[in-house]
Design an enzyme around this catalytic site. Structure first.
Site, short mmCIF file in Angstrom:
data_model
loop_
_atom_site.label_atom_id
_atom_site.label_comp_id
_atom_site.label_asym_id
_atom_site.label_seq_id
_atom_site.Cartn_x
_atom_site.Cartn_y
_atom_site.Cartn_z
N GLU A 338 49.79 -12.16 19.75
CA GLU A 338 49.72 -10.93 19.20
C GLU A 338 48.77 -10.56 18.22
OE1 GLU A 338 51.56 -9.06 21.03
OE2 GLU A 338 52.76 -10.30 22.06
N HIS A 341 45.43 -9.81 19.92
CA HIS A 341 45.60 -8.47 20.13
C HIS A 341 45.02 -7.36 19.16
CE1 HIS A 341 47.11 -8.21 24.27
NE2 HIS A 341 48.32 -8.73 23.90
#
Ligand code: ZN
Length: 895
Positions: A338, A341
């Site tokens: 994450e 990202h």
């Protein structure tokens, strides 16, 4: 679908006077790429949203207003934007240049998830502010604004609210141009309970009491970003923080869980400076939170909202009473994914869902790379090969798709989140990094970040940046693997040793489970090979490519396993490889073993070739490789259901790994190698499955103690030991587990107990678990995984039950995962009788372009029905001819 008229707004209907517009507004151009697909008419571009929401958590509704600063770019009588499940009470358009506001008439198109706001005449190009007042629903699955209910430590009922917008659910929260290319800045204001915390992408700018037990929290303005990255949560939270690389990193959890957040917080603080350096662009926001949600989803476990990652508790909290070694590794991996990202996806975003893989393939690859960097003893280099195998599992059927695919509907966007996008994307990036060289690859990425920050890209932009950094020829290889579906097959001819070097002809075709004849795609494949000396690389050109490598040892194609292709050897070469197998490293052992098994299962070679390799894996081997061998034997054990002699022969092989469990012990040891800690639960589970006497006795002993004291089993092994009991549950043990599930407050532990209740081999207990799943008792987000767990041992039972109870089951599955849920229950069954029923369900539920998961499941069922007989008979014959590990086959004897 016919549009439904929702509201007639009052007030004067005037047109903006174009002559009154400031020059710079007239000159403002469409920054959205006109070549990208869109589901909205390209008549206006939003630049800034000011959203205010007032959730009514108990009523599961919310009120909202939004003021959208936008630019009309061509004359139009209407504005069309996305909205789903929202009802409007007013719509007003204010010309930026002054003049009377225009009242709009709002009409909704439910199927298109849009609203059309009509004005009495044509809007001239220029700047406007669109003001909307609306109301929406709070969902109970993770779509849009949603509620998660849980029990506090004290046992009280509590509810927190979160948002989940990817792929296309921001439109359930705020009417918007809800496509990734329409980037804009966002101001979010929320009116929430005074004693609760509110979290969004940016830090709080101001907070003030507004009476009635409420406060109004205004967050700082976001940088320009896509709508799917907006985030909001509120609840009885606590937040733990740390400083890292000049930023505040934080974990937000339900009150009382702060101590379980420290693992994730330390991971986050460790990863941030590494990424700043790797990407060459520092993390741009002032803080980075990761917000824990007490619940789960079949569709996702975490979401990369910019500055406010959302993660379900089971992937974020480290609970000494429950979390396994694998769970702790997953916390790091999820955090690394994450956080990657935050750059790849959030700072630079794919223009449209066709290129979703740019986000997901990259984040998956980066997470693995980061794990290898910080935790070299966790076996992540083997996980990288496992990801390849996972992708090829899907990519070897005719129903596969290229990495870059055409997405035209919201449902197709949801379906795009699959193994091809994640795992094939990850594998191809790994291969391309090898092709470019790690330094060149990284220089290219840094240039890509600098050039496209705050903008949108397509895959071609990435290749251009990497080639620009010096990776000549990369685009050709990359295009072959991202625009064509399927798996290349490299067939190695007989090897010849001449003057200390090995020569072999490589022939290229396509590996497929279900399309053995017919045409093949063609790839430029970087093939790395060795024969006892240095590794040599050739790029295949056309059908046949000669290869010469140093040394005359056993030939190993795909040395290092970074290539995305399968390798078929001659019987003599694979026998030589088998003999040399114990000398290979774990990555090559794992890769070659899985490669060979897939070829055997698909019928390219007899089962014995692969079984011979798996049979060389000694109990003392690398933990990840031993785990794989155990799981391979275990799945063959299931395939041979009904063939007692063969199952006994497989059980003997699994049982032989018992010495490893004896050696590492039944309980975790301080300072033990991480791979031992990882392997222990698999050993317990697989030895338990075949009824290993010592393991079953220990499981029963621990269970009896656990019923009296929940701390009687070491936390990291709790689910492994309980699973042995749960699989063989009697009504008494099932009831005891059920009682514990009801009484356990911790959401993650509670969910896992309900899943264990669903894992029984006994059909009556499995039925009981299905009824329990829809009873409302487990809570809204556990049931779908309970049904999926039942389907592992009883696919048809679960399938029949779901079809008979669709009205009760549907609300328990999130919208984004619904098209895959039912198909997934039976996709590994070999029962062709299910096909017409599955197809009828698909036809009744989805439009033709959205039925891919159904077709894919049908293909798998057909393949298994056609091939299981051969797999069984060849495996049985090989087992008969190779009775025991203690009497290895003589050299030259072939499996
Ligand atoms: Zn992701």
């Amino acid at each position: 679908m016919k549009p439904v008229s929702m509201l007639l707004a009052s007030a004067a209907m005037l047109l903006a006077a174009p002559s009154a517009l400031p020059a710079q507004n007239v000159a403002q151009v469409d920054t959205v790429d006109p070549n990208l697909p869109t589901q909205l008419p390209r008549t206006a571009i939003p630049h800034h949203y000011a959203v205010t929401v007032t959730p009514h958590a108990q009523q599961l509704t919310f009120d909202g207003t939004v003021a959208i600063d936008l630019q009309v770019i061509k004359p139009t009588p209407t504005l069309v934007l996305n909205a789903a499940d929202l009802s409007f009470s007013s719509a007003t358009l204010v010309p930026a240049a002054g003049g009377a506001p225009l009242a709009g008439r709002v009409t909704a198109d439910k199927a298109a998830q849009t609203v059309t706001i009509a004005f009495p005449g044509t809007l001239a190009p220029g700047a406007y502010r669109l003001e909307l007042a609306y109301a929406g629903k709070i969902n109970t699955q993770a779509n849009g604004l949603f509620a998660l209910d849980y029990k506090t430590k004290e046992g009280a009922d509590a509810r927190s609210l979160f948002t989940q917008f990817e792929a296309a659910d921001a439109r359930r929260f705020v009417p918007s141009w809800d496509e990734p290319d329409y980037k804009a800045t966002w101001d979010l204001t929320a009116r929430v309970a005074e004693n609760q915390m509110a979290v969004s992408n940016l830090p709080v700018a101001s907070s003030r009491p507004i009476g009635g037990g409420l406060k109004e929290v205004r967050f700082q303005t976001t940088p320009t970003m896509s709508s799917y990255l907006l985030f909001f949560a509120t609840g009885d939270f606590e937040r733990v923080t740390k400083q890292s690389a000049g930023r505040e990193v934080g974990i937000v959890v339900s009150r009382g869980n702060g101590s379980k957040a420290m693992t994730a917080l330390n991971d986050e603080a460790q990863i941030l400076p590494y990424y700043n350096e790797y990407f060459g662009t520092p993390y741009p926001l002032p803080k980075l939170d990761n917000v824990a949600g007490p619940g789960q989803s079949l569709f996702f476990s975490a979401m990369e909202n910019w500055g406010a990652i959302f993660t379900f508790e089971h992937r974020l909290l480290d609970d000494p009473a429950f979390t396994s070694a694998a769970g702790r590794h997953a916390i790091f991996g999820t955090e690394a994914h994450e956080m990657a990202h935050q750059w790849f996806g959030d700072l630079v975003t794919m223009g449209w869902w066709d290129d979703l893989w740019l986000n997901e393939g990259f984040a998956s690859w980066m997470a693995n790379k980061t794990t290898q960097h910080f935790h070299p003893d966790w076996g992540a280099e083997v996980d990288q090969v496992a990801a390849r195998e996972n992708a090829m599992g899907l990519d070897s059927f005719v129903t596969t798709h290229p990495i870059i695919q055409h997405v035209r509907t919201v449902e197709q966007a949801n379906q795009a989140f699959d193994s091809i996008t994640y795992r094939k994307g990850q594998s191809v990036i790994s291969m391309l990094e090898g092709f470019a060289g790690a330094d060149t690859w990284r220089r290219g990425l840094q240039a890509y970040m600098r050039k496209h920050a705050y903008q949108n890209t397509t895959t071609a932009d990435l290749w251009a940046a990497i080639e620009g950094a010096g990776a000549t020829g990369l685009t050709t290889v990359a295009n072959d693997f991202t625009t064509q579906p399927g798996v290349p097959l490299i067939t190695a001819g007989p090897a010849r040793c001449v003057g200390g070097r090995t020569s072999v002809m490589l022939t290229q075709g396509q590996f497929s489970n279900d399309r053995r004849t017919g045409g093949s795609h063609s790839w430029h494949v970087p093939v790395r090979a060795s024969a006892g000396g240095a590794v040599t690389q050739v790029i295949t050109q056309g059908r046949a490519t000669p290869l010469t490598v140093d040394g005359c040892g056993p030939l190993l194609i795909n040395a290092g396993q970074t290539g995305y292709y399968r390798t078929l050897y001659t019987p003599a070469e694979i026998e030589a490889l088998r003999v040399a197998f114990p000398t290979l490293g774990p990555v090559d052992q794992y890769g070659a073993m899985q490669d060979s098994l897939a070829l055997s299962r698909a019928g390219y070679q007899p089962m014995g070739r692969a079984l011979g390799l798996i049979d060389t894996i000694a109990p003392t081997g690398n933990g990840k490789v031993v785990e794989r061998a155990l799981l391979d034997w275990s799945s063959l054990y299931s395939d041979l259901d009904g063939d007692k002699a063969s199952q006994a022969a497989i059980a003997a092989r699994i049982g032989a790994y018992g010495v490893r469990l004896q050696a590492i012990g039944l309980t975790p040891r301080e300072g033990e190698p991480p791979l031992d800690a990882l392997l222990r639960p698999t050993l317990i589970s697989e030895l338990g499955r075949i009824g290993n006497r010592a393991v079953v006795a220990e499981a029963n002993r621990l269970f009896a103690a656990w019923v009296r004291d929940w701390n009687a089993i070491p936390g990291s092994l709790k689910s492994a030991w309980l699973e042995v009991v749960a699989r063989n549950a009697t009504p008494e043990t099932w009831n005891a587990l059920h009682e514990a599930a009801r009484a356990t407050p911790g959401q993650t532990e509670r969910s896992s107990l309900y899943e264990l209740l669903s894992s029984s081999r006994d059909e009556a207990l499995a039925r009981q678990a299905l009824q329990l799943a829809i009873s409302g008792e487990p809570g809204k987000t556990i049931s779908a995984s309970m049904i999926t767990t039942v389907a592992e041992a009883h696919p048809e039972l679960a399938f029949d039950f779901v079809l008979a109870h669709l009205a009760e089951v549907n609300p328990l599955v999130d919208l984004s995962g619904r098209s895959r849920f039912v198909a997934g229950l039976v996709s590994d069954s070999g029962n062709e009788a299910l096909i017409p029923r599955l197809e009828a369900y698909g036809k009744a539920t989805f439009t033709p372009e959205n039925r891919k998961p159904i077709q894919s499941a049908v293909t798998r069922i057909r393949w298994r029905a056609a091939n299981l007989g051969r797999i069984r008979s060849e495996t049985a014959a090989w087992l008969k001819a190779h009775p025991a590990r203690s009497a290895p086959p003589r050299r030259g004897e072939r499996g």
